[in-house]
Scaffold this active site. Structure first.
Site, PDB file in Angstrom:
ATOM      1  NE  ARG A 135      -2.995   2.366   3.324  1.00 11.03           N
ATOM      2  CZ  ARG A 135      -2.530   3.534   3.796  1.00 11.03           C
ATOM      3  NH1 ARG A 135      -1.248   3.765   3.883  1.00 11.03           N
ATOM      4  NH2 ARG A 135      -3.372   4.476   4.173  1.00 11.03           N
ATOM      5  CG  ASP A 149       1.098   6.467   3.926  1.00  9.58           C
ATOM      6  OD1 ASP A 149      -0.113   6.402   4.175  1.00  9.58           O
ATOM      7  OD2 ASP A 149       1.859   7.315   4.435  1.00  9.58           O
ATOM      8  CD  GLU A 208      -3.433   7.106   1.957  1.00  9.81           C
ATOM      9  OE1 GLU A 208      -4.297   7.702   2.603  1.00  9.81           O
ATOM     10  OE2 GLU A 208      -2.311   7.590   1.769  1.00  9.81           O
TER      11      GLU A 208
HETATM   12  C1  OTU Z   1      -1.858   8.550   5.225  1.00 10.59           C
HETATM   13  O1  OTU Z   1      -3.006   9.386   5.172  1.00 10.59           O
HETATM   14  C2  OTU Z   1      -2.076   7.537   6.327  1.00 10.59           C
HETATM   15  O2  OTU Z   1      -3.160   6.719   6.019  1.00 10.59           O
HETATM   16  C3  OTU Z   1      -2.234   8.266   7.626  1.00 10.59           C
HETATM   17  O3  OTU Z   1      -2.595   7.411   8.680  1.00 10.59           O
HETATM   18  C4  OTU Z   1      -0.948   8.981   7.906  1.00 10.59           C
HETATM   19  O4  OTU Z   1      -1.113   9.813   9.015  1.00 10.59           O
HETATM   20  C5  OTU Z   1      -0.471   9.835   6.732  1.00 10.59           C
HETATM   21  O5  OTU Z   1      -0.638   9.214   5.456  1.00 10.59           O
HETATM   22  C6  OTU Z   1       1.000  10.110   6.858  1.00 10.59           C
HETATM   23  O6  OTU Z   1       1.752   8.925   6.672  1.00 10.59           O
HETATM   24  O7  OTU Z   1      -3.803  12.795   5.081  1.00 10.59           O
HETATM   25  O8  OTU Z   1      -5.466  12.157   6.975  1.00 10.59           O
HETATM   26  O9  OTU Z   1      -3.958  11.799  -0.104  1.00 10.59           O
HETATM   27  O10 OTU Z   1      -4.812  11.944   2.464  1.00 10.59           O
HETATM   28  O11 OTU Z   1      -1.896  10.044   2.704  1.00 10.59           O
HETATM   29  C7  OTU Z   1      -4.771  11.132   6.354  1.00 10.59           C
HETATM   30  C8  OTU Z   1      -3.273  11.124   0.849  1.00 10.59           C
HETATM   31  C9  OTU Z   1      -3.832  11.628   5.309  1.00 10.59           C
HETATM   32  C10 OTU Z   1      -3.514  11.618   2.263  1.00 10.59           C
HETATM   33  C11 OTU Z   1      -3.116  10.514   3.165  1.00 10.59           C
HETATM   34  C12 OTU Z   1      -2.949  10.690   4.599  1.00 10.59           C
END
Ligand code: OTU
Length: 660
Positions: free
Chosen positions: A292, A294, A336
Site C-alpha cells: 500500500r 502511503d 493511497e
Molecule cells: C496517510 O493518510 C495515512 O493513512 C495516515 O494514517 C498517515 O497519518 C499519513 O498518510 C502520513 O503517513 O492525510 O489524513 O492523499 O490523504 O496520505 C490522512 C493522501 C492523510 C492523504 C493521506 C494521509
C-alpha cells in the site's frame, strides 16, 4: 522535464542501446542460465519504461548512466535473493495476472496490536479470518517507529525491522507464508513519502552528513520554504501547521508535509530512488504480496505548484512498478491517494498501481446515508467508477483515517449541488450537530482559515448505532444495523475487492478513551481505532445480539458473493431508478443491485428492470419477488436480484487453485 511524443523513437533507440550496455553486467551477475533468461526477458519488456522515467527525471544529472546501473544492480541483488517459493508464486501470477479480480477476494485491515496484540496473536487469529473468508489482509504499519511520536506507525524508523512490541521480521516472514497457505495475501504499508526523524538516514542527516541530507529536503533558511508555502495544503493544520520544520541542531528547515517528525523524502535525488527501491525489494522478498503506497500524491515537489499529484509522481510509480514486474512480478501496488477523483484515478493502471482505495465511493455511501438521496451518488459513480485494464478498486466504508468529503465539485454542480455547502452540511451531519442526525462523529483537523474539516468515528457510530443503543429504541437499533449492512453490502457487490475494517463486522463503537491519552488526544482518528472488544466477538454467533445481527448479515452476504462468479470484478453499470432514494447498478449484465437509502418504504417502477425482475430472485431476500408494475423496497433494504436460471457455483470459501 516532460517528454514529447516526437521523442518516443529516440527513447526507444536509446533504451535499447543502454540495455545492451548493461547486459554483460546482468549476465555475469546471473550465471544460472534459467534465471538469466527470465530476468533478461522481463527486463526487456520493461526497460523502456525504466529508461524513459529515469531519463525524464534524472537525465540532467552528469552521472545518469551510473545511477541507472546502480538501480539494475539493486534489482539483480534482490532477484538473486528471492526465495524459490516466491519465484514460483511470481511465475504462477504471471500466468494468471487477473487473480485478484475474483469474487472470492475479500479484504480485511487492522492494527496488529489493537486487533491481536502481536504478530503471534495475529497468527492465532487465522481461523477467525477464515471464518470471515478473508483472502487479503492489510496490517497497518508494523515497522520500528519512535516510541512516542509515531503517527500510529506511519513514521517509520526502519523498513527492515518490525516494531519489537509486535514481534520480529522473521515472524512477519513466517506469517506471510502461513497466511498464503490459508489463501490470504499479506498487504503491508510502504510509507514512502517520508521516514521518521529516527530513521538512520535522518539520524545521519541530523549529524551533518550531506549525503543523507540529500535524501530529504533541507533548506538553509526560510526563503525557499516561504516561496513554496503559499501553494501548499496543510494536512494536519491543528497539530502540525505548515509544511516545514525547523531543526535547531542544524539551523536548517526540513520539509514535513505531515507531522514534524515525518521528514519528506527527496525523490529528485536518484540515490534516494535507488535506496527506496532496495527497501521495496526487501519487503517483497519477505513475502508481502501487496504494498500500500502511503500518501502517494506528495512524493514530488515543484515550486509554484501545490506539490500534490504532479506528473512526476506517476513517472516514479511507473518506474518502481516496472522494477517489480522484473524482480517480483507477483507484487502489486495499492495506491493511497485520498484526493480529487481525477487524481485518485490517475494512479491506477496496470503499469502503475493495480489497486486503489475507492474513496470516491466511500464518500458517496456516507453522503447518501445522510441525504437519503442517491442521484449525486449515481452521477458520481457513472463518471468515476469505471476502470481500465487489469486493475481494481478496493471498496471500503471506513479506514483508520478520517473521512474527507473528496467528491468533485464539478460532479456536484452537474446535479445542482454546491460543493462547499454540501461539505458543510455533511460535516454538521456527521458530527451530530445537524438536527435529527443519527451520527456520532467528531471533527478532525478543523481549519478555521478555510472552514475545512474532516470526520472521525467508527462505521457503527457514524451509522447511528451508538445513539440508537443509548436510546434503547429497538427500531432505531434495527435501522442502524441496516445502514451498516447496506453500505457494506454495496462494497461486497459493486465490483472490486471489498475491505472490512476489522471491528466493523461486530459493530464496534467509538472509543472516547483516546482523549485521556496525552499521546493521542490531539488526533481524533484514535476515536475509531479502538482495541478489539472481546465481548463483541464472543456474541457474534448470537443472532439476537447486535454484534450477531451485523456479523451474520455480513457473513451471509460474503458467502453469496463467493458463491456467485457474477460478482467478480468486471463491468458495473450504475443506472437511475424512478425513485431518488433508490440506488441501482447492474453487475456484469447479470445481477441487479438495488439499495434503498431511506428509512421509509420506497417503490420503483419495475419496467426498466423487467429483464431481472420477471421470474428473478433476490439472493438476499427470503421471499420471491413480486412482479407488478412497481417493486417495493423496505427501509434500507438491499437487493441482489438475479434472473431466473442462474445458479451459484460450487461452494468454495477460499482462493482458487491458482492462488494456493
Ligand atoms: C496517510 O493518510 C495515512 O493513512 C495516515 O494514517 C498517515 O497519518 C499519513 O498518510 C502520513 O503517513 O492525510 O489524513 O492523499 O490523504 O496520505 C490522512 C493522501 C492523510 C492523504 C493521506 C494521509
Amino acid at each position: 522535464m516532460t517528454l514529447m511524443h516526437t521523442d518516443r523513437e529516440w527513447i526507444t533507440k536509446q533504451a535499447a542501446k543502454t540495455l545492451q550496455r548493461l547486459k554483460p553486467r546482468i549476465v555475469s551477475a546471473l550465471p544460472e542460465e534459467e534465471l538469466q533468461s527470465e530476468f533478461l526477458t522481463r527486463l526487456a519488456g520493461h526497460f523502456e519504461t525504466i529508461f524513459e522515467v529515469a531519463y525524464s527525471l534524472y537525465g540532467g544529472q552528469y552521472d545518469f548512466f551510473y545511477h541507472l546501473q546502480t538501480w539494475i544492480d539493486t534489482a539483480l541483488a534482490a532477484y538473486r535473493e528471492r526465495s524459490s517459493i516466491l519465484r514460483d508464486l511470481d511465475r504462477r501470477r504471471e500466468q494468471n495476472p487477473a487473480w485478484y479480480q475474483d469474487n472470492k477476494m475479500v479484504g480485511a485491515v487492522c492494527y496488529v496490536d489493537l486487533f491481536a496484540g502481536s504478530l503471534a496473536g495475529l497468527e492465532a487469529k487465522i481461523p477467525y479470518l477464515e471464518e470471515l473468508g478473508i483472502t487479503y489482509l492489510h496490517l497497518m504499519p508494523v515497522f520500528a517507529s519512535p516510541e512516542q511520536n509515531n503517527d500510529g506507525g506511519y513514521a517509520v524508523s526502519s523498513f527492515r525491522e518490525v516494531n519489537p512490541r509486535l514481534g520480529t521480521m522473521q515472524q512477519l516472514e513466517q506469517l506471510a507464508y502461513k497466511l498464503r497457505k490459508h489463501g490470504i495475501s499479506l498487504v503491508l504499508d510502504f510509507v514512502f513519502n517520508h521516514t521518521s526523524n529516527e530513521h538512520p538516514w535522518a539520524v545521519r542527516a541530523l549529524a551533518g552528513d550531506e549525503e543523507y541530507q540529500a535524501y530529504y529536503r533541507f533548506f538553509d533558511d526560510r526563503s525557499i520554504p516561504n516561496a513554496y508555502e503559499p501553494y501548499l495544503r496543510e494536512i494536519f493544520p491543528e497539530q502540525a501547521p505548515g509544511s516545514f520544520t525547523y531543526l535547531p541542531e542544524l539551523n536548517k528547515w526540513v520539509w514535513t508535509t505531515f507531522y514534524s517528525f515525518q521528514w519528506d523524502l527527496n525523490y529528485a535525488n536518484p540515490q534516494l530512488f535507488r535506496a527506496m527501491l532496495e527497501e521495496m525489494f526487501f519487503l517483497a522478498n519477505r513475502g508481502v504480496e501487496i504494498l500500500r503506497l502511503d500518501a502517494v500524491p506528495f512524493i514530488w515537489k515543484e515550486l509554484g505548484t501545490n506539490c500534490e499529484n504532479l506528473p512526476q509522481v506517476n513517472m516514479l510509480i511507473r518506474a518502481y512498478n516496472a522494477f517489480m514486474r522484473v524482480v517480483c512480478p507477483s507484487l502489486l501496488f495499492k495506491s493511497e491517494a485520498i484526493v480529487h477523483p481525477r487524481d485518485v484515478r490517475s494512479y491506477i493502471g496496470e503499469d502503475k498501481c493495480q489497486l486503489s482505495y475507492n474513496p470516491i465511493m466511500m464518500v458517496s455511501l456516507w453522503e447518501a446515508l445522510a441525504t437519503r438521496e442517491v442521484y449525486f451518488f449515481t452521477h458520481t459513480m457513472q463518471k468515476q467508477f469505471p476502470l481500465e485494464g487489469n486493475t481494481s478498486w478496493i471498496n471500503y466504508v471506513r479506514s483508520h483515517d478520517d473521512i474527507g468529503w473528496g467528491f468533485a465539485d464539478e460532479d456536484a454542480q452537474e446535479v445542482g449541488i454546491i460543493g462547499s455547502h454540501h461539505r458543510y452540511f455533511l460535516n454538521q451531519f456527521y458530527t451530530g450537530a445537524f438536527p435529527g442526525s443519527f451520527a456520532a462523529g467528531q471533527p478532525f483537523n478543523y481549519n478555521p482559515r478555510t472552514g475545512d474539516m474532516r470526520i472521525s468515528g467508527t462505521c457503527a457510530s457514524l451509522a447511528g448505532l451508538e445513539k440508537a443503543l443509548l436510546s434503547h429504541d429497538p427500531a432505531e437499533i434495527g435501522r442502524a444495523v441496516k445502514r451498516i449492512l447496506l453500505i457494506y453490502g454495496i462494497c461486497f457487490s459493486a465490483g472490486g475487492i471489498p475491505l472490512i475494517y476489522l471491528g466493523d463486522e461486530v459493530g464496534t463503537l467509538n472509543n472516547y478513551a483516546y482523549a485521556d491519552d496525552p499521546e493521542k488526544k490531539a488526533d481524533s482518528r484514535w476515536l475509531h481505532r479502538p482495541p478489539a472488544d472481546e465481548r463483541l466477538y464472543e456474541s457474534r454467533h448470537d443472532p439476537a445480539s447486535v454484534p450477531g445481527m451485523i456479523f451474520n448479515g455480513m457473513l451471509r452476504m460474503l458467502r453469496l458473493r463467493k458463491a456467485y462468479p457474477q460478482f467478480s470484478n468486471g463491468n458495473t453499470r450504475f443506472v437511475s431508478t424512478s425513485n431518488k432514494h433508490v440506488l441501482a447498478f447492474v453487475r456484469n449484465a447479470q445481477i441487479l443491485v438495488l439499495a434503498n437509502f431511506s428509512e421509509h418504504r420506497q417503490s420503483i417502477e419495475a419496467q426498466p428492470f423487467s429483464g431481472f425482475l420477471a421470474a428473478g430472485r433476490d439472493l438476499l431476500g427470503d421471499s420471491a419477488l413480486s412482479t407488478g408494475q412497481v417493486l417495493q423496497l423496505e427501509p434500507y433494504q438491499l437487493m441482489w436480484i438475479i434472473p431466473a436460471g442462474h445458479e451459484a457455483s460450487p461452494p468454495d470459501r477460499y482462493a482458487d487453485a491458482a492462488r494456493a
